[in-house]
Design a protein around this motif. Sequence first.
Motif, PDB file in Angstrom:
ATOM      1  N   LYS A  67       0.835  -1.205   0.000  1.00 13.34           N
ATOM      2  CA  LYS A  67       0.000   0.000   0.000  1.00 13.34           C
ATOM      3  C   LYS A  67       0.867   1.251   0.000  1.00 13.34           C
ATOM      4  CE  LYS A  67      -4.177   1.809   2.185  1.00 13.34           C
ATOM      5  NZ  LYS A  67      -5.210   1.571   3.236  1.00 13.34           N
ATOM      6  N   GLN A  68       1.923   1.226   0.797  1.00 13.53           N
ATOM      7  CA  GLN A  68       2.857   2.357   0.851  1.00 13.53           C
ATOM      8  C   GLN A  68       4.085   2.014   0.016  1.00 13.53           C
ATOM      9  OE1 GLN A  68       3.927   3.642   4.807  1.00 13.53           O
ATOM     10  NE2 GLN A  68       5.677   4.832   4.077  1.00 13.53           N
ATOM     11  N   LYS A  69       4.199   2.631  -1.120  1.00 18.87           N
ATOM     12  CA  LYS A  69       5.279   2.314  -2.045  1.00 18.87           C
ATOM     13  C   LYS A  69       6.645   2.594  -1.420  1.00 18.87           C
ATOM     14  CE  LYS A  69       6.587   2.946  -6.885  1.00 18.87           C
ATOM     15  NZ  LYS A  69       6.270   3.627  -8.167  1.00 18.87           N
ATOM     16  N   GLY A  70       7.563   1.663  -1.602  1.00 19.85           N
ATOM     17  CA  GLY A  70       8.925   1.842  -1.104  1.00 19.85           C
ATOM     18  C   GLY A  70       9.234   1.098   0.173  1.00 19.85           C
ATOM     19  N   LEU A  71       8.201   0.586   0.864  1.00 17.08           N
ATOM     20  CA  LEU A  71       8.445  -0.093   2.140  1.00 17.08           C
ATOM     21  C   LEU A  71       9.244  -1.383   1.955  1.00 17.08           C
ATOM     22  CD1 LEU A  71       5.332   0.083   4.517  1.00 17.08           C
ATOM     23  CD2 LEU A  71       7.639   0.944   4.894  1.00 17.08           C
ATOM     24  N   VAL A  72       8.901  -2.151   0.930  1.00 17.22           N
ATOM     25  CA  VAL A  72       9.627  -3.404   0.687  1.00 17.22           C
ATOM     26  C   VAL A  72      11.111  -3.120   0.504  1.00 17.22           C
ATOM     27  CG1 VAL A  72      10.001  -5.266  -0.981  1.00 17.22           C
ATOM     28  CG2 VAL A  72       7.684  -4.698  -0.260  1.00 17.22           C
ATOM     29  N   ASP A  73      11.424  -2.135  -0.311  1.00 12.21           N
ATOM     30  CA  ASP A  73      12.830  -1.823  -0.579  1.00 12.21           C
ATOM     31  C   ASP A  73      13.528  -1.258   0.653  1.00 12.21           C
ATOM     32  OD1 ASP A  73      12.766  -2.658  -3.261  1.00 12.21           O
ATOM     33  OD2 ASP A  73      11.827  -0.776  -3.853  1.00 12.21           O
ATOM     34  N   GLU A  87      15.295 -13.707   8.752  1.00 11.32           N
ATOM     35  CA  GLU A  87      13.910 -13.938   9.157  1.00 11.32           C
ATOM     36  C   GLU A  87      13.225 -12.644   9.583  1.00 11.32           C
ATOM     37  OE1 GLU A  87      10.337 -15.860   9.786  1.00 11.32           O
ATOM     38  OE2 GLU A  87      12.123 -16.384   8.616  1.00 11.32           O
ATOM     39  N   LYS A  88      13.954 -11.771  10.256  1.00 14.31           N
ATOM     40  CA  LYS A  88      13.366 -10.481  10.648  1.00 14.31           C
ATOM     41  C   LYS A  88      12.961  -9.681   9.414  1.00 14.31           C
ATOM     42  CE  LYS A  88      14.199  -6.195  13.197  1.00 14.31           C
ATOM     43  NZ  LYS A  88      13.665  -5.352  12.100  1.00 14.31           N
ATOM     44  N   ALA A  89      13.845  -9.640   8.423  1.00 15.03           N
ATOM     45  CA  ALA A  89      13.531  -8.905   7.196  1.00 15.03           C
ATOM     46  C   ALA A  89      12.337  -9.523   6.480  1.00 15.03           C
ATOM     47  CB  ALA A  89      14.751  -8.885   6.278  1.00 15.03           C
ATOM     48  N   ARG A  90      12.290 -10.844   6.448  1.00 15.11           N
ATOM     49  CA  ARG A  90      11.181 -11.527   5.771  1.00 15.11           C
ATOM     50  C   ARG A  90       9.855 -11.231   6.456  1.00 15.11           C
ATOM     51  NH1 ARG A  90       8.347 -16.512   5.061  1.00 15.11           N
ATOM     52  NH2 ARG A  90       8.892 -17.163   7.169  1.00 15.11           N
ATOM     53  N   GLN A  91       9.841 -11.291   7.777  1.00 13.70           N
ATOM     54  CA  GLN A  91       8.605 -11.021   8.509  1.00 13.70           C
ATOM     55  C   GLN A  91       8.183  -9.559   8.367  1.00 13.70           C
ATOM     56  OE1 GLN A  91       6.512 -13.131   9.834  1.00 13.70           O
ATOM     57  NE2 GLN A  91       7.849 -14.839   9.288  1.00 13.70           N
ATOM     58  N   ASP A  92       9.150  -8.654   8.405  1.00  9.02           N
ATOM     59  CA  ASP A  92       8.830  -7.231   8.216  1.00  9.02           C
ATOM     60  C   ASP A  92       8.156  -7.012   6.861  1.00  9.02           C
ATOM     61  OD1 ASP A  92       9.825  -6.478  10.668  1.00  9.02           O
ATOM     62  OD2 ASP A  92      11.793  -5.887   9.906  1.00  9.02           O
ATOM     63  N   ILE A  93       8.676  -7.675   5.842  1.00 11.67           N
ATOM     64  CA  ILE A  93       8.119  -7.509   4.495  1.00 11.67           C
ATOM     65  C   ILE A  93       6.744  -8.164   4.384  1.00 11.67           C
ATOM     66  CG2 ILE A  93       8.435  -8.228   2.085  1.00 11.67           C
ATOM     67  CD1 ILE A  93      11.475  -7.723   2.537  1.00 11.67           C
ATOM     68  N   LEU A  94       6.601  -9.359   4.939  1.00 12.39           N
ATOM     69  CA  LEU A  94       5.309 -10.048   4.867  1.00 12.39           C
ATOM     70  C   LEU A  94       4.214  -9.307   5.637  1.00 12.39           C
ATOM     71  CD1 LEU A  94       6.372 -13.798   5.228  1.00 12.39           C
ATOM     72  CD2 LEU A  94       5.586 -12.623   3.163  1.00 12.39           C
ATOM     73  N   ASN A  95       4.605  -8.524   6.634  1.00 10.53           N
ATOM     74  CA  ASN A  95       3.626  -7.785   7.442  1.00 10.53           C
ATOM     75  C   ASN A  95       3.237  -6.438   6.836  1.00 10.53           C
ATOM     76  OD1 ASN A  95       3.459  -9.783   9.417  1.00 10.53           O
ATOM     77  ND2 ASN A  95       5.169  -8.941  10.593  1.00 10.53           N
ATOM     78  N   ILE A  96       3.809  -6.096   5.694  1.00 10.99           N
ATOM     79  CA  ILE A  96       3.464  -4.829   5.046  1.00 10.99           C
ATOM     80  C   ILE A  96       2.007  -4.866   4.584  1.00 10.99           C
ATOM     81  CG2 ILE A  96       3.900  -3.400   3.000  1.00 10.99           C
ATOM     82  CD1 ILE A  96       6.849  -4.169   3.220  1.00 10.99           C
ATOM     83  N   GLU A  97       1.303  -3.784   4.836  1.00  7.47           N
ATOM     84  CA  GLU A  97      -0.109  -3.713   4.449  1.00  7.47           C
ATOM     85  C   GLU A  97      -0.243  -3.682   2.926  1.00  7.47           C
ATOM     86  OE1 GLU A  97      -4.085  -0.922   5.268  1.00  7.47           O
ATOM     87  OE2 GLU A  97      -2.108  -0.326   6.049  1.00  7.47           O
ATOM     88  N   GLU A  98      -1.215  -4.435   2.425  1.00  8.80           N
ATOM     89  CA  GLU A  98      -1.427  -4.519   0.985  1.00  8.80           C
ATOM     90  C   GLU A  98      -2.566  -3.608   0.534  1.00  8.80           C
ATOM     91  OE1 GLU A  98      -1.931  -8.510  -0.403  1.00  8.80           O
ATOM     92  OE2 GLU A  98      -0.278  -9.303   0.812  1.00  8.80           O
ATOM     93  N   GLU A  99      -2.457  -3.165  -0.703  1.00 14.95           N
ATOM     94  CA  GLU A  99      -3.535  -2.404  -1.329  1.00 14.95           C
ATOM     95  C   GLU A  99      -4.608  -3.392  -1.790  1.00 14.95           C
ATOM     96  OE1 GLU A  99      -5.705   0.704  -2.487  1.00 14.95           O
ATOM     97  OE2 GLU A  99      -3.659   1.014  -1.740  1.00 14.95           O
ATOM     98  N   PRO A 100      -5.825  -3.304  -1.257  1.00 14.68           N
ATOM     99  CA  PRO A 100      -6.855  -4.285  -1.625  1.00 14.68           C
ATOM    100  C   PRO A 100      -7.319  -4.112  -3.068  1.00 14.68           C
ATOM    101  CG  PRO A 100      -7.792  -2.546  -0.259  1.00 14.68           C
ATOM    102  CD  PRO A 100      -6.311  -2.308  -0.284  1.00 14.68           C
ATOM    103  N   GLY A 123       8.185  -4.893 -10.188  1.00 17.02           N
ATOM    104  CA  GLY A 123       7.380  -4.843  -8.971  1.00 17.02           C
ATOM    105  C   GLY A 123       6.755  -3.478  -8.754  1.00 17.02           C
ATOM    106  N   ASP A 124       7.530  -2.432  -9.019  1.00 16.81           N
ATOM    107  CA  ASP A 124       7.010  -1.069  -8.865  1.00 16.81           C
ATOM    108  C   ASP A 124       5.928  -0.755  -9.891  1.00 16.81           C
ATOM    109  OD1 ASP A 124       8.668  -0.599  -6.724  1.00 16.81           O
ATOM    110  OD2 ASP A 124      10.220   0.415  -7.897  1.00 16.81           O
ATOM    111  N   MET A 125       5.895  -1.523 -10.982  1.00 17.29           N
ATOM    112  CA  MET A 125       4.847  -1.352 -11.998  1.00 17.29           C
ATOM    113  C   MET A 125       3.597  -2.169 -11.674  1.00 17.29           C
ATOM    114  SD  MET A 125       7.066  -1.615 -15.515  1.00 17.29           S
ATOM    115  CE  MET A 125       8.512  -0.596 -15.817  1.00 17.29           C
ATOM    116  N   GLY A 126       3.615  -2.860 -10.537  1.00 16.29           N
ATOM    117  CA  GLY A 126       2.464  -3.668 -10.158  1.00 16.29           C
ATOM    118  C   GLY A 126       2.497  -5.075 -10.722  1.00 16.29           C
ATOM    119  N   ILE A 127       3.704  -5.591 -10.937  1.00 12.78           N
ATOM    120  CA  ILE A 127       3.855  -6.916 -11.540  1.00 12.78           C
ATOM    121  C   ILE A 127       4.562  -7.846 -10.563  1.00 12.78           C
ATOM    122  CG2 ILE A 127       4.954  -8.215 -13.408  1.00 12.78           C
ATOM    123  CD1 ILE A 127       4.669  -5.570 -15.063  1.00 12.78           C
TER     124      ILE A 127
END
Length: 370
Positions: free
Chosen positions: A160-166, A190-203, A233-237
Amino acid sequence: MKVTFPHMGNQYVATKILLEELGVDIVVPAECNQEALNIGTQHSPESICLPLKVNIGNYMKGFKEGADTIVLTGSCGPCRFGYYSILQKEILKDMGYDDIKVILLDPPQGDYKNFIDSVTELAQTKNPYKILRALKKAIQILYEVDALEEATHYKRPRQKQKGLVDRYYDQFHKDVRKVYGYKETSRVIEKARQDILNIEEEPNREILKIGIIGEIYTVIEPFVNLNIEKKLGDMGIEVHRSLKISHWLTEHLFLSPLNLTMEGKTRKAAEPYIKTMIGGHARETVGHGVRYAQEGFDGIIQIYPFTCMPEIVAQSILPKVETDYNTPYLCLIVDEMTGEAGFNTRIEAFTDLLQRRKELRHNEKLLSGN
């Protein structure tokens, strides 16, 4: 002995663990960059493939920090990667690095003696327990870091918030270089993976899926492929990568010497087009392309270094796969002259095509009432 090694994607994390667990003094290579490419291009044969040129530049930082030994993997079949150790040693000699030792970890291909001898030389011990334990931990790290990358591929187009994954992923790369040993490295991953998986998604976001196929180095190393996974990924792919280092290592180190394989389905998918191994990853490229098409991916992108003969063969076959499965295919060839603007334009045009196709199919379904 102080060891350095080539940089290829996240492979450096596992190699770092392997050498640390063996008690080897190491210099972790810097991320691939333009300076490294410029150095390698200056000192390498013009027509040699891009990975070798980047490797040569990679080593310079290690040498400046006292490295006197290079460790790298070998290859099998008709691919120039198998000659890298010999050619790189000659190039380095011409550059004035006469006393650099090269330790080559060739895939066993049924004969483990040379492989064990090389590992023993690297580890400076004949203790099999210590060597196997270090190897096991390194392979485990490979699988963990591949899982982290898969999380970035899934979340980047959906965040939902662009740039969080990176942001989390970049922090991972900073943190993992600071820690020592398997436990701390695994914790950082594992910390990085969990942080990324917990990022809120755009429905309800419409996501396209593209399969990335091609030569292993250009598929995996983001500098060489101009960060294609991030761009898409930034293009929504959502990107799916056909080659992973963990699978490559398991295949060539453990399964292939026993005439076993993880690639049975992929080879079977490639059979109508290419029936045998011709070197590099040509058969896998075709097979994964077919499988992506069969699984309903929106498109396929092949990427490989200029003059890579196995991938040139695969490139000649893939338009037939595109026609047979009605799945758009794009081929991207990279070398030191590749311009990012033109590269981006081709990717953007391809993704626009995929988006338009998806919209047309959706509209056709609405009109037909299905």
